[in-house]
Design an enzyme around this catalytic site. Structure first.
Site, PDB file in Angstrom:
ATOM      1  N   TYR A   1       3.127  17.724  31.115  1.00 38.88           N
ATOM      2  CA  TYR A   1       3.310  16.731  32.188  1.00 38.88           C
ATOM      3  C   TYR A   1       4.727  16.877  32.732  1.00 38.88           C
ATOM      4  O   TYR A   1       5.675  16.934  31.951  1.00 38.88           O
ATOM      5  CB  TYR A   1       3.268  15.327  31.591  1.00 38.88           C
ATOM      6  CG  TYR A   1       1.987  14.564  31.735  1.00 38.88           C
ATOM      7  CD1 TYR A   1       1.805  13.682  32.784  1.00 38.88           C
ATOM      8  CD2 TYR A   1       0.993  14.672  30.779  1.00 38.88           C
ATOM      9  CE1 TYR A   1       0.636  12.947  32.886  1.00 38.88           C
ATOM     10  CE2 TYR A   1      -0.170  13.934  30.872  1.00 38.88           C
ATOM     11  CZ  TYR A   1      -0.343  13.074  31.929  1.00 38.88           C
ATOM     12  OH  TYR A   1      -1.490  12.337  32.028  1.00 38.88           O
TER      13      TYR A   1
ATOM     14  N   SER B   1      -9.727   2.753  33.393  1.00 42.66           N
ATOM     15  CA  SER B   1     -10.590   3.853  33.846  1.00 42.66           C
ATOM     16  C   SER B   1     -11.943   3.791  33.148  1.00 42.66           C
ATOM     17  O   SER B   1     -12.092   3.171  32.092  1.00 42.66           O
ATOM     18  CB  SER B   1      -9.907   5.209  33.627  1.00 42.66           C
ATOM     19  OG  SER B   1      -9.543   5.374  32.274  1.00 42.66           O
ATOM     20  N   THR B   2     -12.944   4.454  33.748  1.00 41.30           N
ATOM     21  CA  THR B   2     -14.330   4.285  33.302  1.00 41.30           C
ATOM     22  C   THR B   2     -14.936   5.613  32.823  1.00 41.30           C
ATOM     23  O   THR B   2     -14.439   6.696  33.173  1.00 41.30           O
ATOM     24  CB  THR B   2     -15.190   3.786  34.479  1.00 41.30           C
ATOM     25  OG1 THR B   2     -15.163   4.788  35.513  1.00 41.30           O
ATOM     26  CG2 THR B   2     -14.682   2.474  35.045  1.00 41.30           C
TER      27      THR B   2
ATOM     28  N   THR C   1     -18.334  14.027  44.712  1.00 41.82           N
ATOM     29  CA  THR C   1     -18.835  14.821  45.840  1.00 41.82           C
ATOM     30  C   THR C   1     -20.301  15.218  45.703  1.00 41.82           C
ATOM     31  O   THR C   1     -20.912  15.679  46.663  1.00 41.82           O
ATOM     32  CB  THR C   1     -18.019  16.124  46.010  1.00 41.82           C
ATOM     33  OG1 THR C   1     -18.137  16.880  44.791  1.00 41.82           O
ATOM     34  CG2 THR C   1     -16.559  15.849  46.290  1.00 41.82           C
TER      35      THR C   1
ATOM     36  N   THR D   1      -8.252   4.488  39.158  1.00 46.69           N
ATOM     37  CA  THR D   1      -6.979   4.872  38.530  1.00 46.69           C
ATOM     38  C   THR D   1      -6.570   6.316  38.813  1.00 46.69           C
ATOM     39  O   THR D   1      -5.536   6.765  38.324  1.00 46.69           O
ATOM     40  CB  THR D   1      -7.046   4.716  36.993  1.00 46.69           C
ATOM     41  OG1 THR D   1      -7.979   5.689  36.481  1.00 46.69           O
ATOM     42  CG2 THR D   1      -7.466   3.323  36.581  1.00 46.69           C
TER      43      THR D   1
ATOM     44  N   ARG E   1       6.755   2.734  37.618  1.00 44.77           N
ATOM     45  CA  ARG E   1       6.851   3.338  38.948  1.00 44.77           C
ATOM     46  C   ARG E   1       6.888   2.268  40.063  1.00 44.77           C
ATOM     47  O   ARG E   1       7.689   2.349  41.002  1.00 44.77           O
ATOM     48  CB  ARG E   1       5.683   4.297  39.153  1.00 44.77           C
ATOM     49  CG  ARG E   1       5.929   5.365  40.205  1.00 44.77           C
ATOM     50  CD  ARG E   1       5.357   5.059  41.568  1.00 44.77           C
ATOM     51  NE  ARG E   1       3.977   4.707  41.563  1.00 44.77           N
ATOM     52  CZ  ARG E   1       2.968   5.578  41.547  1.00 44.77           C
ATOM     53  NH1 ARG E   1       3.194   6.869  41.534  1.00 44.77           N
ATOM     54  NH2 ARG E   1       1.727   5.147  41.572  1.00 44.77           N
TER      55      ARG E   1
ATOM     56  N   SER F   1      -4.839   5.725  30.759  1.00 46.28           N
ATOM     57  CA  SER F   1      -5.344   4.732  31.711  1.00 46.28           C
ATOM     58  C   SER F   1      -6.525   3.956  31.137  1.00 46.28           C
ATOM     59  O   SER F   1      -7.236   3.272  31.879  1.00 46.28           O
ATOM     60  CB  SER F   1      -5.802   5.455  32.981  1.00 46.28           C
ATOM     61  OG  SER F   1      -6.787   6.435  32.638  1.00 46.28           O
TER      62      SER F   1
ATOM     63  N   GLU G   1     -15.820  14.805  41.117  1.00 44.25           N
ATOM     64  CA  GLU G   1     -14.985  13.880  41.905  1.00 44.25           C
ATOM     65  C   GLU G   1     -15.760  13.198  43.032  1.00 44.25           C
ATOM     66  O   GLU G   1     -15.299  13.127  44.181  1.00 44.25           O
ATOM     67  CB  GLU G   1     -13.761  14.616  42.464  1.00 44.25           C
ATOM     68  CG  GLU G   1     -12.823  15.103  41.376  1.00 44.25           C
ATOM     69  CD  GLU G   1     -11.563  15.776  41.905  1.00 44.25           C
ATOM     70  OE1 GLU G   1     -11.626  16.421  42.954  1.00 44.25           O
ATOM     71  OE2 GLU G   1     -10.507  15.637  41.259  1.00 44.25           O
TER      72      GLU G   1
ATOM     73  N   SER H   1      -8.866  13.799  30.051  1.00 45.11           N
ATOM     74  CA  SER H   1      -8.460  14.183  28.698  1.00 45.11           C
ATOM     75  C   SER H   1      -7.722  13.012  28.069  1.00 45.11           C
ATOM     76  O   SER H   1      -6.903  12.367  28.728  1.00 45.11           O
ATOM     77  CB  SER H   1      -7.533  15.404  28.797  1.00 45.11           C
ATOM     78  OG  SER H   1      -6.999  15.712  27.537  1.00 45.11           O
TER      79      SER H   1
HETATM   80  C1  LIG Z   1      -0.969   5.259  34.451  1.00 40.50           C
HETATM   81  C2  LIG Z   1      -2.031   6.321  34.474  1.00 40.50           C
HETATM   82  C3  LIG Z   1      -2.306   7.036  33.321  1.00 40.50           C
HETATM   83  C4  LIG Z   1      -3.288   8.035  33.331  1.00 40.50           C
HETATM   84  N1  LIG Z   1      -3.532   8.715  32.181  1.00 40.50           N
HETATM   85  C5  LIG Z   1      -4.502   9.667  32.161  1.00 40.50           C
HETATM   86  C6  LIG Z   1      -4.782  10.387  30.960  1.00 40.50           C
HETATM   87  O1  LIG Z   1      -4.170  10.163  29.910  1.00 40.50           O
HETATM   88  N2  LIG Z   1      -5.764  11.319  31.007  1.00 40.50           N
HETATM   89  C7  LIG Z   1      -6.484  11.572  32.138  1.00 40.50           C
HETATM   90  O2  LIG Z   1      -7.371  12.405  32.114  1.00 40.50           O
HETATM   91  N3  LIG Z   1      -6.212  10.914  33.294  1.00 40.50           N
HETATM   92  C8  LIG Z   1      -5.260   9.971  33.324  1.00 40.50           C
HETATM   93  N4  LIG Z   1      -4.994   9.292  34.490  1.00 40.50           N
HETATM   94  C9  LIG Z   1      -5.788   9.566  35.695  1.00 40.50           C
HETATM   95  C10 LIG Z   1      -7.079   8.713  35.793  1.00 40.50           C
HETATM   96  O3  LIG Z   1      -7.009   7.604  34.955  1.00 40.50           O
HETATM   97  C11 LIG Z   1      -8.290   9.566  35.462  1.00 40.50           C
HETATM   98  O4  LIG Z   1      -8.451  10.526  36.473  1.00 40.50           O
HETATM   99  C12 LIG Z   1      -9.591   8.783  35.280  1.00 40.50           C
HETATM  100  O5  LIG Z   1     -10.547   9.644  34.725  1.00 40.50           O
HETATM  101  C13 LIG Z   1     -10.143   8.169  36.554  1.00 40.50           C
HETATM  102  O6  LIG Z   1     -11.191   7.284  36.184  1.00 40.50           O
HETATM  103  P1  LIG Z   1     -11.582   6.046  37.098  1.00 40.50           P
HETATM  104  O7  LIG Z   1     -12.729   5.364  36.451  1.00 40.50           O
HETATM  105  O8  LIG Z   1     -10.404   5.203  37.367  1.00 40.50           O
HETATM  106  O9  LIG Z   1     -12.063   6.786  38.407  1.00 40.50           O
HETATM  107  P2  LIG Z   1     -11.694   6.479  39.935  1.00 40.50           P
HETATM  108  O10 LIG Z   1     -10.249   6.573  40.151  1.00 40.50           O
HETATM  109  O11 LIG Z   1     -12.387   5.257  40.374  1.00 40.50           O
HETATM  110  O12 LIG Z   1     -12.401   7.725  40.645  1.00 40.50           O
HETATM  111  C14 LIG Z   1     -11.908   9.022  40.484  1.00 40.50           C
HETATM  112  C15 LIG Z   1     -12.895  10.011  41.112  1.00 40.50           C
HETATM  113  O13 LIG Z   1     -14.092  10.003  40.363  1.00 40.50           O
HETATM  114  C16 LIG Z   1     -15.193   9.592  41.175  1.00 40.50           C
HETATM  115  N5  LIG Z   1     -16.036   8.728  40.362  1.00 40.50           N
HETATM  116  C17 LIG Z   1     -15.688   7.590  39.710  1.00 40.50           C
HETATM  117  N6  LIG Z   1     -16.753   7.085  39.072  1.00 40.50           N
HETATM  118  C18 LIG Z   1     -17.790   7.910  39.330  1.00 40.50           C
HETATM  119  C19 LIG Z   1     -19.152   7.917  38.967  1.00 40.50           C
HETATM  120  N7  LIG Z   1     -19.693   6.977  38.215  1.00 40.50           N
HETATM  121  N8  LIG Z   1     -19.928   8.927  39.420  1.00 40.50           N
HETATM  122  C20 LIG Z   1     -19.433   9.912  40.187  1.00 40.50           C
HETATM  123  N9  LIG Z   1     -18.143   9.943  40.556  1.00 40.50           N
HETATM  124  C21 LIG Z   1     -17.335   8.968  40.128  1.00 40.50           C
HETATM  125  C22 LIG Z   1     -14.583   8.884  42.355  1.00 40.50           C
HETATM  126  O14 LIG Z   1     -15.409   8.958  43.511  1.00 40.50           O
HETATM  127  C23 LIG Z   1     -13.286   9.638  42.529  1.00 40.50           C
HETATM  128  O15 LIG Z   1     -13.531  10.816  43.249  1.00 40.50           O
HETATM  129  C24 LIG Z   1      -4.003   8.305  34.522  1.00 40.50           C
HETATM  130  C25 LIG Z   1      -3.726   7.579  35.682  1.00 40.50           C
HETATM  131  C26 LIG Z   1      -2.743   6.601  35.662  1.00 40.50           C
HETATM  132  C27 LIG Z   1      -2.444   5.846  36.926  1.00 40.50           C
END
Ligand SMILES: Cc1cc2nc3c(=O)[nH]c(=O)nc-3n(C[C@H](O)[C@H](O)[C@H](O)COP(=O)(O)OP(=O)(O)OC[C@H]3O[C@@H](n4cnc5c(N)ncnc54)[C@H](O)[C@@H]3O)c2cc1C
Length: 621
Positions: A530, A261-262, A323, A192, A467, A257, A321, A272
Site C-alpha cells: 500500500y 462493505s458487503t 458490469t 466503500t 483523511r 472496510s 465491478e 482481500s
Molecule cells: C477505509 C477503507 C478501507 C478499505 N480496506 C480494504 C481492504 O482491506 N481490502 C479490500 O479489498 N478493500 C478495501 N477497501 C475497498 C472497499 O472496501 C472494497 O473494494 C469493497 O470490496 C467494496 O465493497 P462494497 O460492498 O462497499 O461495494 P461498493 O463500493 O458498493 O461497490 C463496489 C463495486 O462493486 C459493485 N457491487 C457491489 N455490490 C454488488 C453486487 N451485489 N453485485 C454485483 N456488483 C456489486 C458495485 O456496482 C461497484 O462497481 C477499503 C476502502 C476504504 C474506504
C-alpha cells in the site's frame, strides 16, 4: 488432512451429520437495512464511517477522536497536528480551515412513469427512493476525488432512483424490467470502494437505478458438517463475522472496510482481507454464487469443494465491478472460530530488515493470520496518534524505550514496525510465535509487545477517518495498492516514492509530499504493498487534479517496476487507463466481448474497466 482421532474429537465432522443441514434461525438478517431512517442517520453521508465518530481539533489546536465506538474514542492526540506539519512542511492554521460545504447541488432525477409503474409490480412504494441526498450517496465511493467533490464541488451525474429489493427473485425481475425499459442498473453494496466504481457516467442519458443490496442481508443457512454457509450479497462484513461467531465459525475475510462493505461488493471488487495468510482471499472463500444477469438468473445445482465443469461463469463475476450482473448471494467456506487470538509487534532498524523478516516467514506452514510492515513514516504517524499519557510514567517509558532502542541500533528516523496477529488453536499459536521469534532475531527485530500490536490493529478502523479530517486542513490524501514479486518489491517501494517526490518538485508544489508505504500481505511469490500520498494544497486551484496526476505518475512507476495494476481495490474508472499497459490487445478485446455478449443492451452500464478505444488516424484532429 484430518486424522481419524481428530475426526472423532470433532462431532461436527462426522459425515452422517451431513444430511442435517442446519437452517439458521430462519435466515438471520445481518447488518444494517438502509432505507430505514434510524440506520441511515447513524452513517456519515459526506465522508467515512459513523456520524458520531471522527477526528476533530479543539480551539487549542489539539486533535482528538469523538464517540464511543472505538478504543481511541474520547482520546486526544497532542502530537498529531505538529507531526503532520513536520511531515508536510507546512503550517496548519486553525483559523483557515477548509470546512466542508456539504451538501452540494444534486442534479434533478430523470423520470420514466412506465418504468416506475412496472417496478411497483415488484417492489413496494417504500422500496423506491428519489430523495436527492440518498441518490447522491449512491453515486460515489470513497476515492479522494469523490469525497472532495461532494464536499466542495458537486457530482455531475448521480442515480435517478434508488431501489431496495428484499428478495433475490425481486432482483432477477428488476433486471428484466430494466432491460425492457432501457434503464441502467448499478448494484450498490456498502459504497466503500475507492476506484470510482459507483461513479455514474456523466454522458448516460438513460435512467440510472441504483440497486441498494442492504435488505438482502441474511445468512440463509449454515452447514456445520461441511463448514459452508449461504449468505445474501448485501450482508455487511462485521455483521457476518458476529453472526457466524455465535455459531462457532468464522469466514476469516476481514478487509479494513469490514464495518460497511458487503459480501457482494467483495466479490465484485476481488477484495482481500487482513487475515488472508490464514483464510485466503475472497476468491478462495466463495464456492458458489447466484447472479441476476440480463440473460436471467445464473446459478448452479450444488457447490462442490472443487469442480472441473468447463468455462466457469463464477470466475467472470470476480472483479466484475457491477458490469455483468447483480450478485444476490453466495455459498462460502467457513472455519472454526480460533480458540486463541494474540497480538504482537516487532520494531526493526530498517525497512529492509523488516522486509527480510517477512521473506523468511513466507514459507511457514502455519503463519500468523496477519503481518503488516509499516515504513518509518507510517510508524511515526502511529506514534503521533498516541493519546495523552500521564506525565511521569509517560516520560519514564520514553526514556526506557529510547535506551532499548539505542541498544538495538534503532534510529527513530529509520525504524519500522511490524504488527502481527496470531490465530488458531493453542498449538498453532505457539508455533506461529516460535517461528516469528526465530526469524525476527535474525533480522535485528526488537519485540515491542502485544499492546503495540493490538493498538496497530485497533488503529486500522479509526485511521480510516483521518483523511476527511485532513481535508479540512487543506490536505489531500489517498492510498493506492499493488502486488509485486519479492525480488522487485524493495526497489519498487523506493522508486515509487522517489518518482512522486521528483514530480512534486518538478511542479514546484508547496511544502513536501508525505509518501509512505506498508506491506500488508505476503505470498510465496511476492507481497501486497500500500502506498499513501498526502500534501497540503492551500495555494492550488485544483488540488484533486494535481493529486490524480501524481497518483498516475506513481501508478505508471509501479507498473514499470513490475507491480500489478491493483492487488484488491480493482479498476473502476481510476485505473482503466492502465489496462492496455498490462493486458495484451486480445485480452482487452476478450473482456469487452464477454461484456457485450452477456449484457447486449448494457443494462449494467456503470462503465467500469472501459478502455478508451483509440481513435482511427483519419478521425484524429
Ligand atoms: C477505509 C477503507 C478501507 C478499505 N480496506 C480494504 C481492504 O482491506 N481490502 C479490500 O479489498 N478493500 C478495501 N477497501 C475497498 C472497499 O472496501 C472494497 O473494494 C469493497 O470490496 C467494496 O465493497 P462494497 O460492498 O462497499 O461495494 P461498493 O463500493 O458498493 O461497490 C463496489 C463495486 O462493486 C459493485 N457491487 C457491489 N455490490 C454488488 C453486487 N451485489 N453485485 C454485483 N456488483 C456489486 C458495485 O456496482 C461497484 O462497481 C477499503 C476502502 C476504504 C474506504
Amino acid at each position: 488432512m484430518m486424522h481419524m482421532d481428530e475426526a472423532e474429537a470433532d462431532p461436527q465432522s462426522r459425515p452422517e451429520r451431513t444430511a442435517r443441514r442446519v437452517p439458521d434461525r430462519d435466515s438471520t438478517p445481518v447488518g444494517p437495512t438502509r432505507g430505514d431512517a434510524s440506520v441511515d442517520s447513524a452513517l456519515r453521508r459526506n465522508g467515512w464511517g459513523f456520524a458520531d465518530s471522527g477526528f476533530y481539533a479543539n480551539a487549542e489546536g489539539v486533535a482528538g477522536f469523538n464517540g464511543g465506538r472505538y478504543p481511541l474514542g474520547g482520546s486526544t492526540f497532542p502530537e498529531l497536528l505538529a507531526w503532520m506539519e513536520g511531515a508536510l512542511g507546512t503550517r496548519l492554521d486553525q483559523r483557515e480551515r477548509h470546512e466542508f460545504a456539504y451538501p452540494p447541488r444534486v442534479p434533478p432525477p430523470l423520470t420514466d412513469p412506465s418504468l416506475i409503474a412496472d417496478l411497483k409490480t415488484i417492489l413496494a412504494e417504500e422500496q423506491l427512493c428519489t430523495d436527492s441526498l440518498v441518490r447522491l450517496r449512491h453515486g460515489h465511493g470513497h476515492a479522494l476525488e469523490e469525497i472532495y467533490a461532494i464536499n466542495y464541488v458537486q457530482l455531475s451525474r448521480v442515480p435517478d432512483l434508488v431501489v431496495y429489493p428484499s428478495t433475490e427473485q425481486a432482483v432477477v425481475e428488476l433486471v428484466a424490467v430494466a432491460r425492457r425499459h432501457n434503464a441502467c442498473l448499478v448494484p450498490y453494496g456498502g459504497g466503500t470502494n475507492v476506484s470510482k466504481s459507483l461513479a455514474c457516467p456523466p454522458a448516460e442519458r438513460r435512467l440510472i437505478v441504483s440497486v441498494d443490496m442492504s435488505r438482502l442481508n441474511k445468512i440463509l443457512w449454515i452447514d456445520p458438517v461441511n463448514r459452508t454457509a449461504s449468505i445474501q450479497a448485501g450482508a455487511v462484513g462485521c455483521a457476518i463475522q458476529d453472526e457466524l461467531k455465535r455459531h462457532g465459525f468464522t469466514l476469516g475475510h476481514e478487509p479494513d472496510s469490514s464495518e460497511f462493505s458487503t459480501l457482494g461488493g467483495w466479490i465484485a471488487t476481488l477484495a482481500s482481507g487482513m487475515k488472508r495468510s490464514r483464510y485466503g482471499n475472497i476468491e478462495d472463500l466463495v464456492l458458489d454464487m447466484r447472479v441476476a444477469t440480463s440473460l436471467g438468473a445464473v446459478s448452479r445445482q450444488s457447490a462442490g469443494p472443487r469442480e472441473s465443469a468447463g468455462i466457469d461463469v463464477r470466475q467472470c463475476m470476480f472483479g466484475s465491478e457491477g458490469t455483468l450482473g447483480i450478485i444476490t448471494g453466495a455459498v462460502v467456506r467457513l472455519f472454526p472460530t480460533p480458540t486463541i487470538q494474540r497480538h504482537d509487534s516487532i520494531v526493526f532498524p530498517t525497512f529492509e530488515d523488516g522486509f527480510a523478516f517477512l521473506y523468511a516467514m513466507r514459507d511457514e506452514a502455519s503463519p500468523p493470520a496477519s503481518m503488516r510492515l509499516l515504513d518509518n513514516a507510517q510508524f511515526q504517524l502511529g506514534l503521533a496518534l498516541r493519546p495523552v499519557a500521564s506525565g511521569l510514567l509517560h516520560r519514564l517509558r520514553r526514556i526506557r524505550n529510547s535506551a532499548i532502542a539505542r541498544l538495538h541500533h534503532i534510529d527513530p528516523e529509520q525504524g519500522v514496525l511490524c504488527t502481527l496477529l496470531y490465530e488458531g488453536t493453542r498449538q498453532e499459536v505457539a508455533l506461529q510465535r516460535k517461528s516469528v521469534r526465530k526469524a525476527s532475531r535474525r533480522f535485528r527485530g526488537l519485540h515491542a509487545g502485544a499492546a503495540n500490536g493490538r493498538r496497530g490493529y485497533e488503529l486500522t478502523y479509526t485511521i480510516a477517518y483521518l483523511r476527511d479530517f485532513a481535508l479540512t486542513f487543506h490536505i489531500v490524501a489517498d492510498s493506492f495498492e499493488t502486488s509485486v514479486s519479492w525480488s522487485r518489491a524493495l526497489a519498487m517501494c523506493t522508486e515509487v516514492k522517489a518518482r512522486i517526490r521528483a514530480e512534486f518538485e518538478r511542479l514546484a508544489l508547496p511544502g513536501r509530499p508525505l509518501v509512505a508505504c506498508r506491506i500488508t500481505q505476503i505470498y510465496g511469490t511476492g507481497v501486497c504493498v500500500y502506498f499513501y500520498l498526502a500534501f497540503h494544497h492551500a495555494t492550488l486551484a485544483d488540488p484533486v487534479a494535481v493529486f490524480s496526476h501524481l497518483e498516475s505518475c506513481a501508478r505508471a512507476e509501479v507498473i514499470r517496476c513490475g507491480g500489478s495494476i491493483s492487488h484488491h481495490h480493482g479498476i473502476g474508472k481510476i485505473r482503466a487507463e492502465f489496462l492496455p499497459s498490462v493486458l495484451s490487445p486480445a485480452a482487452v478485446e476478450f473482456a469487452s466481448r464477454v461484456k457485450q455478449a452477456v449484457d447486449p443492451d448494457n443494462v449494467f452500464g456503470i462503465d467500469n474497466q472501459r478502455v478508451a478505444v483509440p481513435q482511427a488516424p483519419e478521425t484524429l484532429g
